[in-house]
Design a protein around this motif. Structure first.
Motif, mmCIF file in Angstrom:
data_model
loop_
_atom_site.group_PDB
_atom_site.id
_atom_site.type_symbol
_atom_site.label_atom_id
_atom_site.label_comp_id
_atom_site.label_asym_id
_atom_site.label_seq_id
_atom_site.Cartn_x
_atom_site.Cartn_y
_atom_site.Cartn_z
ATOM 1 N N ASN A 35 -15.872 -5.673 -10.479
ATOM 2 C CA ASN A 35 -16.660 -4.537 -10.934
ATOM 3 C C ASN A 35 -17.863 -4.320 -10.023
ATOM 4 O OD1 ASN A 35 -17.769 -6.976 -12.018
ATOM 5 N ND2 ASN A 35 -19.042 -5.749 -13.363
ATOM 6 N N SER A 36 -18.219 -3.071 -9.831
ATOM 7 C CA SER A 36 -19.257 -2.704 -8.876
ATOM 8 C C SER A 36 -20.323 -1.852 -9.554
ATOM 9 C CB SER A 36 -18.633 -1.916 -7.715
ATOM 10 O OG SER A 36 -19.641 -1.336 -6.913
ATOM 11 N N SER A 37 -21.536 -1.992 -9.062
ATOM 12 C CA SER A 37 -22.634 -1.175 -9.591
ATOM 13 C C SER A 37 -22.884 0.059 -8.742
ATOM 14 C CB SER A 37 -23.920 -2.013 -9.659
ATOM 15 O OG SER A 37 -24.289 -2.459 -8.360
ATOM 16 N N THR A 38 -22.147 0.186 -7.628
ATOM 17 C CA THR A 38 -22.412 1.292 -6.700
ATOM 18 C C THR A 38 -21.230 2.230 -6.498
ATOM 19 O OG1 THR A 38 -21.819 -0.141 -4.828
ATOM 20 C CG2 THR A 38 -24.155 -0.026 -5.429
ATOM 21 N N TYR A 39 -20.019 1.820 -6.838
ATOM 22 C CA TYR A 39 -18.868 2.711 -6.683
ATOM 23 C C TYR A 39 -17.824 2.378 -7.737
ATOM 24 C CZ TYR A 39 -16.970 -1.247 -3.966
ATOM 25 O OH TYR A 39 -16.541 -2.484 -3.551
ATOM 26 N N CYS A 40 -16.796 3.203 -7.803
ATOM 27 C CA CYS A 40 -15.788 3.113 -8.874
ATOM 28 C C CYS A 40 -16.457 3.226 -10.244
ATOM 29 C CB CYS A 40 -14.983 1.808 -8.776
ATOM 30 S SG CYS A 40 -13.957 1.720 -7.298
ATOM 31 N N LYS A 41 -17.528 4.006 -10.299
ATOM 32 C CA LYS A 41 -18.319 4.084 -11.533
ATOM 33 C C LYS A 41 -17.642 4.940 -12.601
ATOM 34 C CE LYS A 41 -22.778 3.850 -11.188
ATOM 35 N NZ LYS A 41 -24.209 4.097 -10.889
ATOM 36 N N GLY A 42 -16.621 5.685 -12.221
ATOM 37 C CA GLY A 42 -15.884 6.458 -13.210
ATOM 38 C C GLY A 42 -14.720 5.697 -13.810
ATOM 39 N N MET A 43 -14.549 4.442 -13.406
ATOM 40 C CA MET A 43 -13.428 3.640 -13.860
ATOM 41 C C MET A 43 -13.863 2.656 -14.946
ATOM 42 S SD MET A 43 -11.061 4.879 -12.059
ATOM 43 C CE MET A 43 -10.898 5.895 -10.590
ATOM 44 N N ASN B 118 -14.931 -0.441 -16.621
ATOM 45 C CA ASN B 118 -15.635 -1.622 -16.118
ATOM 46 C C ASN B 118 -15.988 -1.500 -14.640
ATOM 47 O OD1 ASN B 118 -16.819 -4.147 -16.625
ATOM 48 N ND2 ASN B 118 -15.040 -5.246 -15.838
ATOM 49 N N ASN B 119 -16.078 -0.258 -14.147
ATOM 50 C CA ASN B 119 -16.400 0.003 -12.732
ATOM 51 C C ASN B 119 -15.433 -0.733 -11.790
ATOM 52 O OD1 ASN B 119 -18.511 1.383 -13.836
ATOM 53 N ND2 ASN B 119 -20.112 0.350 -12.670
ATOM 54 N N GLN B 120 -14.163 -0.767 -12.151
ATOM 55 C CA GLN B 120 -13.154 -1.434 -11.337
ATOM 56 C C GLN B 120 -12.064 -0.447 -10.931
ATOM 57 O OE1 GLN B 120 -12.450 -4.769 -14.267
ATOM 58 N NE2 GLN B 120 -12.330 -5.940 -12.358
ATOM 59 N N CYS B 121 -11.839 -0.327 -9.635
ATOM 60 C CA CYS B 121 -10.747 0.504 -9.125
ATOM 61 C C CYS B 121 -9.489 -0.337 -8.946
ATOM 62 C CB CYS B 121 -11.130 1.117 -7.775
ATOM 63 S SG CYS B 121 -12.230 2.536 -7.894
ATOM 64 N N ASN B 122 -8.369 0.332 -8.928
ATOM 65 C CA ASN B 122 -7.108 -0.337 -8.603
ATOM 66 C C ASN B 122 -7.061 -0.614 -7.106
ATOM 67 O OD1 ASN B 122 -6.154 -0.032 -11.287
ATOM 68 N ND2 ASN B 122 -5.571 2.063 -10.823
ATOM 69 N N TRP B 123 -6.378 -1.706 -6.759
ATOM 70 C CA TRP B 123 -6.159 -2.035 -5.350
ATOM 71 C C TRP B 123 -4.648 -2.200 -5.171
ATOM 72 C CZ3 TRP B 123 -9.784 -5.712 -2.234
ATOM 73 C CH2 TRP B 123 -9.407 -5.727 -0.887
ATOM 74 N N PRO B 124 -3.928 -1.122 -4.883
ATOM 75 C CA PRO B 124 -2.467 -1.203 -4.791
ATOM 76 C C PRO B 124 -2.018 -2.116 -3.651
ATOM 77 C CG PRO B 124 -3.225 1.077 -4.918
ATOM 78 C CD PRO B 124 -4.421 0.242 -4.630
ATOM 79 N N ARG B 125 -1.077 -2.984 -3.940
ATOM 80 C CA ARG B 125 -0.455 -3.857 -2.937
ATOM 81 C C ARG B 125 1.023 -3.955 -3.260
ATOM 82 N NH1 ARG B 125 -2.329 -4.579 1.706
ATOM 83 N NH2 ARG B 125 -2.671 -2.412 1.172
ATOM 84 N N GLY B 126 1.863 -3.718 -2.267
ATOM 85 C CA GLY B 126 3.297 -3.691 -2.494
ATOM 86 C C GLY B 126 3.886 -5.046 -2.833
ATOM 87 N N LYS B 127 4.700 -5.085 -3.869
ATOM 88 C CA LYS B 127 5.370 -6.314 -4.309
ATOM 89 C C LYS B 127 6.875 -6.081 -4.225
ATOM 90 C CE LYS B 127 5.647 -9.524 -8.231
ATOM 91 N NZ LYS B 127 5.302 -9.742 -9.656
ATOM 92 N N ALA B 128 7.391 -6.124 -3.014
ATOM 93 C CA ALA B 128 8.816 -5.862 -2.770
ATOM 94 C C ALA B 128 9.099 -6.134 -1.303
ATOM 95 C CB ALA B 128 9.164 -4.408 -3.097
ATOM 96 N N ASP C 253 -12.784 -3.647 0.427
ATOM 97 C CA ASP C 253 -11.958 -2.991 -0.582
ATOM 98 C C ASP C 253 -11.154 -1.842 0.008
ATOM 99 O OD1 ASP C 253 -12.979 -4.685 -2.443
ATOM 100 O OD2 ASP C 253 -14.432 -3.284 -3.267
ATOM 101 N N HIS C 254 -9.919 -1.740 -0.442
ATOM 102 C CA HIS C 254 -9.039 -0.623 -0.070
ATOM 103 C C HIS C 254 -8.496 -0.069 -1.378
ATOM 104 C CE1 HIS C 254 -6.280 1.398 2.886
ATOM 105 N NE2 HIS C 254 -5.615 1.598 1.765
ATOM 106 N N VAL C 255 -9.307 0.726 -2.045
ATOM 107 C CA VAL C 255 -9.012 1.083 -3.425
ATOM 108 C C VAL C 255 -8.059 2.263 -3.519
ATOM 109 C CG1 VAL C 255 -11.252 0.223 -4.160
ATOM 110 C CG2 VAL C 255 -10.990 2.651 -3.623
ATOM 111 N N GLY C 256 -7.398 2.339 -4.665
ATOM 112 C CA GLY C 256 -6.574 3.493 -4.991
ATOM 113 C C GLY C 256 -7.308 4.339 -6.004
ATOM 114 N N ILE C 257 -7.693 5.536 -5.610
ATOM 115 C CA ILE C 257 -8.482 6.393 -6.492
ATOM 116 C C ILE C 257 -8.173 7.850 -6.167
ATOM 117 C CG2 ILE C 257 -10.462 6.404 -4.902
ATOM 118 C CD1 ILE C 257 -12.286 6.481 -7.367
ATOM 119 N N GLY C 258 -8.172 8.698 -7.163
ATOM 120 C CA GLY C 258 -7.933 10.117 -6.928
ATOM 121 C C GLY C 258 -9.148 10.779 -6.310
ATOM 122 N N GLY C 259 -8.908 11.801 -5.527
ATOM 123 C CA GLY C 259 -10.005 12.559 -4.936
ATOM 124 C C GLY C 259 -10.353 13.753 -5.812
ATOM 125 N N LEU C 260 -10.950 14.766 -5.204
ATOM 126 C CA LEU C 260 -11.262 15.979 -5.945
ATOM 127 C C LEU C 260 -9.956 16.708 -6.273
ATOM 128 C CD1 LEU C 260 -14.303 17.313 -3.880
ATOM 129 C CD2 LEU C 260 -14.368 16.193 -6.108
#
Length: 416
Positions: A130-138, A140-150, A363-370
Motif C-alpha cells: 500500500n502506498s500513500s502517494t499513488y494507487c490512491k483510488g484502489m 488499501n491504496n494497492q494496485c494490481n501487479w499482473p504477472r503471467g502464470k503460464a 512497481d509495474h502496476v496494472g491500472i486503468g487510465g482516463l
C-alpha cells in the motif's frame, strides 16, 4: 436455456448451439466470466488453428523426468521459453524447463480480451504494497501487479504492443559500464528474434524476417484510429516506425501477433521445439529452492513442489533462473542468496551475502487510465454476438483489435 435440437443435429452442433445460447445469456446479464467460458468452448469446437493440437508443447509426467539434466531452467516465461529453445538446439544437451503455471489457454489468443486475463489462472495475482502517494483510488491504496502464470509468462497476458525502447536508454546503460548493452550491440539480437510481416518493413535495416517471434499490424483497425493519427499530423508529427531510425512520432502499433492472434514466447519458441526429445517441459511445478554448494557457491539442482509433493532434480552444467522480476529475487533469497541481515531476520540460512538481490525493484502496476465515452463512428459494430461470429467463422472483426492502443506515439518532453 432449453435447446430443442433439429433433426439429424450432431452432438458437436448441439454443443455449438448451446454455447451460443450461453453467450447470449451472459451478454444480456453482463456476466463476463460466462461470456469467456462459452467463447472458450466455441474456440475449441470451431477454431482448430487456435487449439493447435499438433504443435502444443508436450508436458512430461514426473515419472518421465530424469534425475539430472545438463541445464535446468526455472520459469517458462518470456525469457525461459527462448532459453529452452536455444539450448535444445544442441542435441547433445538435456534440458528441463520448469513452469509454475500451465500451458497458455485458447482465450489468450484473442487480442481484444487481453485485459480480461488478469485475475485468472494465468495471472499470479500480485498486489503492490500500500502506498500513500499513488494507487490512491484502489482498495488499501494497492494496485494490481499482473504477472503471467503460464508457459509464455507475461507474454501471455500483456497488451501485445511491440516497442523495443529508445536508443539512448541502451547507450546510457553502456556508458554506465554495461559493455555490450549499447543500441548497436542489441539491435542484431532484436532482428534475429523477429519475423516482421509488415510489407513496408520487410526490407528495413531495423527489422528481421527470419526469427521465431512474429510481428504484425493488428488485423482489425478501429475506425477511430485514423482520427487519432490525423490529429498527430495536425500537431506537426510524422508517421514513423518507432522501432526504426527515430522514435519521435506516431504510428499504428506493431504487435506480437501471428495471423492476427497473440504470438507469445511459448507459441514462438516452445511450440517450434515440439519434436526435440532432449527438451522436457514440466508445468505446475513451483520451484521453492535452488540447491547451492556452500563451499564453491555453485548451483547444482533445484527443489520444486507439484500437487503438494516435493521433488529434487539436479543440473550437471547450470541452473538458469528466469522466474521474472518478482520471483527471481524471491527465489534467490529463499535459497540463501541475498542481503544477510534480511535473510537472518526471516530465518533463512545465508549461503551468499548479496545485498543487491531484490533492490531497485520498481512497481509495474496494472491500472486503468482516463476512460470516457464517445459517439461511435457510423461504420463500427455494436453487436458483440456478431463480433464473436466474425472471429470464429470469418477470422476477422473487432476481437482481433489491439484495443490497448489504436495509435501509439513518442514525443520529446522536458521538465520545467
Amino acid at each position: 436455456m432449453e435447446i430443442v435440437p433439429e433433426r439429424n443435429t450432431s452432438v458437436s452442433q448441439l454443443i455449438v448451439q448451446w454455447a451460443y445460447t450461453g453467450i447470449r445469456f451472459a451478454l444480456s446479464n453482463g456476466t463476463m466470466i460466462g461470456f469467456l467460458t462459452f467463447l472458450e468452448l466455441l474456440i475449441v469446437l470451431r477454431r482448430p488453428d487456435i487449439v493447435d493440437k499438433d504443435n502444443r508443447v508436450r508436458i512430461v509426467s514426473v515419472e518421465e523426468m530424469l534425475g539430472s539434466y545438463d541445464f535446468v531452467i526455472i520459469g517458462g516465461g518470456s525469457a525461459g521459453a527462448v532459453l529452452a529453445n536455444r539450448l535444445s538446439e544442441n542435441s547433445n544437451w538435456t534440458i528441463l524447463l520448469l513452469e509454475g503455471g500451465n500451458d497458455e489457454g485458447v482465450i489468450s489468443d484473442v487480442p481484444s480480451l487481453a485485459s480480461y486475463l488478469q485475475h485468472t489462472e494465468v495471472d499470479w495475482g500480485f498486489k503492490i504494497e500500500n502506498s500513500s502517494t499513488y494507487c490512491k483510488g484502489m482498495v488499501n491504496n494497492q494496485c494490481n501487479w499482473p504477472r503471467g502464470k503460464a508457459l509464455g509468462g507475461s507474454s501471455v497476458i500483456n497488451y501485445l504492443i511491440y516497442v523495443r525502447g529508445n536508443r539512448k536508454d541502451y547507450d546510457q546503460w553502456e556508458e554506465l559500464g554495461n559493455s555490450g548493452w549499447g543500441y548497436d550491440d542489441v539491435l542484431p539480437h532484436f532482428k534475429k528474434a523477429e519475423n516482421v510481416s509488415i510489407p513496408d518493413l520487410r526490407a528495413s535495416p531495423y527489422h528481421g524476417t527470419t526469427g521465431y517471434l512474429t510481428v504484425e499490424r493488428a488485423r482489425y483497425k478501429h475506425p477511430i484510429a485514423s482520427y487519432f493519427l490525423n490529429a498527430s499530423f495536425e500537431m506537426g508529427y510524422s508517421e514513423v516506425d518507432v522501432n526504426g531510425e527515430t522514435q519521435t512520432g506516431f504510428m499504428y502499433p506493431q504487435a506480437t501477433v501471428r495471423n492476427g492472434r497473440r504470438c507469445s514466447s511459448a507459441k514462438a519458441y516452445l511450440r517450434s521445439t515440439a519434436g526435440r526429445e532432449n527438451l522436457h517441459v514440466r508445468t505446475g511445478a513451483l520451484v521453492t529452492k535452488i540447491l547451492v554448494n556452500e563451499t564453491t557457491k555453485t548451483a547444482y539442482g533445484v527443489e520444486f513442489v507439484r500437487e503438494n509433493m516435493k521433488y529434487t532434480v539436479r543440473a550437471k552444467k547450470e541452473v538458469i533462473l528466469s522466474a521474472g522480476t518478482i520471483q527471481s529475487p524471491q527465489l534467490l533469497m529463499l535459497s540463501g542468496i541475498g542481503p544477510k541481515e534480511h535473510l537472518e531476520e526471516v530465518g533463512i540460512r545465508v549461503i551468499l551475502d548479496s545485498p543487491g538481490v531484490g533492490k531497485n525493484l520498481q512497481d509495474h502496476v496494472g491500472i486503468g487510465g482516463l476512460t470516457y465515452l464517445i459517439d461511435p463512428p457510423h461504420d463500427s459494430s455494436t453487436s458483440t454476438l456478431s463480433e464473436v461470429e466474425q472471429f470464429l467463422a470469418e477470422r476477422n472483426g473487432s476481437l482481433y483489435d489491439i484495443s490497448f492502443g489504436e495509435v501509439i506515439g513518442f514525443t520529446n518532453s522536458r521538465y520545467q
